[in-house]
Motif scaffolding. Structure first.
Motif, PDB file in Angstrom:
ATOM      1  N   THR A 198       0.921  -0.921  -0.070  1.00 32.16           N
ATOM      2  CA  THR A 198      -0.175  -0.012   0.065  1.00 32.16           C
ATOM      3  C   THR A 198       0.721   1.294   0.078  1.00 32.16           C
ATOM      4  OG1 THR A 198      -0.066   0.085   2.322  1.00 32.16           O
ATOM      5  CG2 THR A 198      -2.001  -1.062   1.219  1.00 32.16           C
ATOM      6  N   LEU A 199       0.700   2.223  -1.083  1.00 32.09           N
ATOM      7  CA  LEU A 199       1.346   3.424  -1.141  1.00 32.09           C
ATOM      8  C   LEU A 199       0.483   4.472  -0.640  1.00 32.09           C
ATOM      9  CD1 LEU A 199       2.855   2.727  -4.781  1.00 32.09           C
ATOM     10  CD2 LEU A 199       3.876   2.207  -2.508  1.00 32.09           C
ATOM     11  N   GLY A 200       0.661   4.979   0.834  1.00 30.33           N
ATOM     12  CA  GLY A 200      -0.316   6.159   1.164  1.00 30.33           C
ATOM     13  C   GLY A 200       0.784   6.880   1.974  1.00 30.33           C
ATOM     14  N   THR A 201       0.272   7.425   3.004  1.00 29.78           N
ATOM     15  CA  THR A 201       1.146   8.360   3.792  1.00 29.78           C
ATOM     16  C   THR A 201       2.246   7.700   4.377  1.00 29.78           C
ATOM     17  OG1 THR A 201      -0.796   9.288   4.671  1.00 29.78           O
ATOM     18  CG2 THR A 201       1.340   9.949   5.789  1.00 29.78           C
ATOM     19  N   GLY A 202       2.335   6.242   4.634  1.00 34.83           N
ATOM     20  CA  GLY A 202       3.426   5.563   4.751  1.00 34.83           C
ATOM     21  C   GLY A 202       3.370   4.272   3.514  1.00 34.83           C
ATOM     22  N   ILE A 203       4.067   3.183   3.979  1.00 36.03           N
ATOM     23  CA  ILE A 203       4.068   2.108   3.065  1.00 36.03           C
ATOM     24  C   ILE A 203       4.084   0.854   3.825  1.00 36.03           C
ATOM     25  CG2 ILE A 203       5.311   0.876   1.288  1.00 36.03           C
ATOM     26  CD1 ILE A 203       6.576   3.447   0.397  1.00 36.03           C
ATOM     27  N   GLY A 204       2.817   0.060   3.670  1.00 39.16           N
ATOM     28  CA  GLY A 204       2.779  -1.150   4.320  1.00 39.16           C
ATOM     29  C   GLY A 204       2.402  -2.370   3.336  1.00 39.16           C
ATOM     30  N   GLY A 205       1.960  -3.298   3.818  1.00 40.77           N
ATOM     31  CA  GLY A 205       1.750  -4.381   2.860  1.00 40.77           C
ATOM     32  C   GLY A 205       1.448  -5.613   3.767  1.00 40.77           C
ATOM     33  N   GLY A 206       1.297  -6.777   2.944  1.00 42.03           N
ATOM     34  CA  GLY A 206       1.194  -8.000   3.349  1.00 42.03           C
ATOM     35  C   GLY A 206       1.978  -9.146   2.207  1.00 42.03           C
ATOM     36  N   ILE A 207       2.118 -10.321   2.764  1.00 40.59           N
ATOM     37  CA  ILE A 207       2.819 -11.209   2.079  1.00 40.59           C
ATOM     38  C   ILE A 207       1.923 -12.700   1.899  1.00 40.59           C
ATOM     39  CG2 ILE A 207       4.941 -12.859   1.917  1.00 40.59           C
ATOM     40  CD1 ILE A 207       6.492 -10.638   3.751  1.00 40.59           C
ATOM     41  N   ILE A 208       1.720 -13.086   0.902  1.00 41.72           N
ATOM     42  CA  ILE A 208       1.257 -14.481   0.796  1.00 41.72           C
ATOM     43  C   ILE A 208       2.096 -15.487   0.318  1.00 41.72           C
ATOM     44  CG2 ILE A 208      -0.564 -15.866  -0.636  1.00 41.72           C
ATOM     45  CD1 ILE A 208      -1.912 -13.601   1.261  1.00 41.72           C
ATOM     46  N   SER A 209       2.378 -16.204   1.111  1.00 39.40           N
ATOM     47  CA  SER A 209       3.415 -17.338   0.679  1.00 39.40           C
ATOM     48  C   SER A 209       2.853 -18.732   0.869  1.00 39.40           C
ATOM     49  CB  SER A 209       4.729 -17.437   1.785  1.00 39.40           C
ATOM     50  OG  SER A 209       5.505 -18.401   1.336  1.00 39.40           O
ATOM     51  N   ASN A 210       2.723 -19.210  -0.428  1.00 39.40           N
ATOM     52  CA  ASN A 210       2.312 -20.613  -0.552  1.00 39.40           C
ATOM     53  C   ASN A 210       0.813 -20.684  -0.036  1.00 39.40           C
ATOM     54  OD1 ASN A 210       2.287 -23.304  -1.711  1.00 39.40           O
ATOM     55  ND2 ASN A 210       3.016 -24.149   0.169  1.00 39.40           N
ATOM     56  N   GLY A 211       0.110 -19.628  -0.588  1.00 41.64           N
ATOM     57  CA  GLY A 211      -1.342 -19.350  -0.375  1.00 41.64           C
ATOM     58  C   GLY A 211      -1.905 -18.903   1.204  1.00 41.64           C
ATOM     59  N   GLU A 212      -1.098 -18.693   1.865  1.00 38.31           N
ATOM     60  CA  GLU A 212      -1.192 -18.299   3.383  1.00 38.31           C
ATOM     61  C   GLU A 212      -0.192 -16.771   3.555  1.00 38.31           C
ATOM     62  OE1 GLU A 212      -3.268 -19.616   5.463  1.00 38.31           O
ATOM     63  OE2 GLU A 212      -3.764 -21.524   4.449  1.00 38.31           O
ATOM     64  N   LEU A 213      -0.993 -16.149   4.506  1.00 40.03           N
ATOM     65  CA  LEU A 213      -0.295 -14.894   5.156  1.00 40.03           C
ATOM     66  C   LEU A 213       0.917 -15.304   5.610  1.00 40.03           C
ATOM     67  CD1 LEU A 213      -3.504 -12.769   6.174  1.00 40.03           C
ATOM     68  CD2 LEU A 213      -1.797 -12.232   4.400  1.00 40.03           C
ATOM     69  N   VAL A 214       1.874 -14.497   5.642  1.00 40.30           N
ATOM     70  CA  VAL A 214       2.900 -14.630   6.452  1.00 40.30           C
ATOM     71  C   VAL A 214       3.009 -13.349   7.804  1.00 40.30           C
ATOM     72  CG1 VAL A 214       5.522 -13.970   6.585  1.00 40.30           C
ATOM     73  CG2 VAL A 214       4.753 -15.306   4.649  1.00 40.30           C
ATOM     74  N   HIS A 215       2.959 -13.985   8.868  1.00 38.42           N
ATOM     75  CA  HIS A 215       2.720 -13.009   9.889  1.00 38.42           C
ATOM     76  C   HIS A 215       4.154 -12.592  10.555  1.00 38.42           C
ATOM     77  CE1 HIS A 215      -1.416 -14.331  10.022  1.00 38.42           C
ATOM     78  NE2 HIS A 215      -1.662 -13.088  10.061  1.00 38.42           N
ATOM     79  N   GLY A 216       4.988 -13.453  10.791  1.00 37.43           N
ATOM     80  CA  GLY A 216       6.113 -13.256  11.525  1.00 37.43           C
ATOM     81  C   GLY A 216       6.002 -13.697  12.899  1.00 37.43           C
ATOM     82  N   TYR A 217       7.256 -13.944  13.767  1.00 37.83           N
ATOM     83  CA  TYR A 217       7.067 -14.318  15.049  1.00 37.83           C
ATOM     84  C   TYR A 217       6.518 -13.305  15.875  1.00 37.83           C
ATOM     85  CZ  TYR A 217       8.377 -16.404  19.529  1.00 37.83           C
ATOM     86  OH  TYR A 217       8.003 -16.812  20.786  1.00 37.83           O
ATOM     87  N   PHE A 218       6.745 -11.996  15.594  1.00 35.99           N
ATOM     88  CA  PHE A 218       6.033 -11.100  16.506  1.00 35.99           C
ATOM     89  C   PHE A 218       5.139 -10.339  15.815  1.00 35.99           C
ATOM     90  CE2 PHE A 218      10.715 -11.490  17.767  1.00 35.99           C
ATOM     91  CZ  PHE A 218      10.784 -11.748  18.937  1.00 35.99           C
TER      92      PHE A 218
END
Lengths: 324, 324
Positions: B138-158
């Protein structure tokens, strides 16, 4: 009779083979020359002979082998079990290595790239044990690695994930062997570390490395780390350049897959804990202080056995998931 | 009776709610002011009232709702369904939003961060449909986003994955609001794009933007893109700086998770296809030519509805996986 898993680590110089039990104990291991120039059929013969010899010499039989795993270098198609091409294997072009080996062994075979296999080994049996979100990075002539996300390897759509060496950390920076500019590999691989030291010596920098440089025409990464440990200022600067780029890389990787732990492996970790400490130091310099990011940075623990442990452990994983 | 899924997109200004069927059709939607200052209980009341009104106005009943999803901004604990803190929600500190809403609705509730919910929407029903390895930015005031890996969201440990804006592309580069230096967000967010143009105008650059700058004391990202489309040289340079950093970011992300497609979203994509084309152009400049990297770069298709579609689709996904 206990069921065991056979791991094969296919390298340009040597084939390594080992047997693992269900508890990730490496029961036995061996190695034999690859002779890759003889082509795929000869290499498959060599692998099966090496495995048969390993089993018989250790009082084991092929009947006790549940499944095998093989790790390969090069450009692969993981799902198809194919070696598309590999630098040290000139006769390997679109070779269905997994199925060839499976037919010869009459066993299910799991296929993976060599860096991912080593990553899996550290995840299940080494420095990443118990950590479901982990990054693994090998520091050698080049820089490669693997990603564990939520307990599984990340392959990417084109089996092209985890090319950590070619992450650009400096726009228009140093040229990399890959053709990009500013890759972390152009600063922090063993080859780049040696090269940056050589460039500084060539430019006349004072250093205890000069004698080696004048005798050999160059210095090695090992030389640089040894003279760094002895306090030579140039060597310290070069090592800090290496670790600074790696610390920055850790910041970037943290912001992408969010690992709990980053495990460094490869020849360069012979330098010991000082390497992890210096990477950590620079990570702390570059990371935001918006919120704590308690990612762990540590060294791999399995050394040269990671390839055989990882491939065998991947076969075990496939069996546990009912995917054999 | 068809079973439906309720999606709630919790924003600092508005609560959006919508109903989705099993085929990802958005059956109806609405919005209401959040009034976040009133605190968590009032916000939960507002959400449940808004949902009840939406259902009744569209001839639907709460009985037909299988499950709900809610997307929240802020620092979250996804597994626990907690809002730890959120900038526009001063009274939200360690609030168990998922379970509070679940009790009020008497329905299972799935909890996700807002960027991941929008990512999931594009993956299941938008520009990422059919693509199992995808990045969303997402390109807005900031830049964020999401990752789909092998059909699932990647959340990260934290729950800290996909902070794409804070990937450092230039060591010791421009200062970022996060405290790091050289983040892509410091070059390419809407705020940074406007700021870089303002800096150049302040320094005396010739530009058709000058009149706006002298009237308002600054320019917006929208102004810059409009004047770029009209051929103003400064605006073109600024937009190219924005897209150049994003192209380099795509190179880095490709080398990490290996996506098949990268989907851009957020206010800046109002600029249209030219934005994707320019990012693609710079990607091609920076990527190695060792082997083709046919990653697709495109724009999101769901716009403002992504939040409600994504949260409802996550509830549907949980139901299909037997995880409700």
């Amino acid at each position: 009779m206990e069921r065991i898993f056979l791991g094969i680590d296919l390298g340009g110089t040597n084939i390594k083979a080992g047997c693992l039990d269900h508890n990730f104990n490496l029961l036995c291991k061996t190695a034999a020359p690859t002779d890759a120039d003889l082509g795929p059929d000869a290499v498959i013969d060599r692998i099966t002979d090496t495995a048969a010899k390993l089993l018989s010499e250790n009082g084991l039989t092929m009947e006790s082998v549940e499944a095998a795993g093989i790790g390969s270098p090069g450009t692969l198609n993981i799902a198809e079990g194919m070696v598309i091409s590999a630098p040290n294997f000139p006769k390997f072009r679109n070779i269905p290595l997994r199925d060839m080996l499976s037919r010869r062994l009459s066993k299910p075979v799991v296929f993976e790239n060599d860096a991912n296999a080593a990553c899996w080994a550290e995840y299940r049996a080494g420095a990443g044990k118990g950590v479901n979100d982990m990054l693994f990075m090998t520091l050698g002539t080049g820089i490669g690695g693997g990603i564990i996300s939520n307990g599984e390897l990340v392959h990417g759509y084109f089996d092209n994930a985890a090319e950590f060496g070619h992450i650009i950390i400096q726009k228009d920076g140093r040229g990399c062997v890959c053709g990009q500019q500013g890759c972390v590999e152009a600063y922090s691989s063993a080859a780049a570390t040696a090269k940056r030291a050589g460039e500084a010596l060539q430019a006349g920098a004072k250093s205890s490395l000069r004698k080696i440089f004048e005798t050999n025409g160059d210095v090695t990464c090992k030389d640089v780390f040894e003279h760094c440990a002895q306090g030579d200022r140039l060597a310290v600067n070069i090592v800090e350049g290496t670790c600074s780029a790696l610390g920055l890389l850790c910041v970037n990787l943290l912001h992408i897959t969010g690992p709990q732990r980053i495990v460094f492996a490869g020849g360069m970790i012979a330098a010991g804990q000082i390497l992890a400490d210096k990477i950590r130091y620079f990570f702390e310099q570059y990371i935001w202080h918006l919120k704590p990011e308690p990612v762990e940075i540590c060294l791999a623990s399995l050394g040269e056995d990671a390839g055989i442990i990882g491939t065998a452990a991947l076969a075990l994983h496939a069996e546990q998931q009912g995917k054999l």
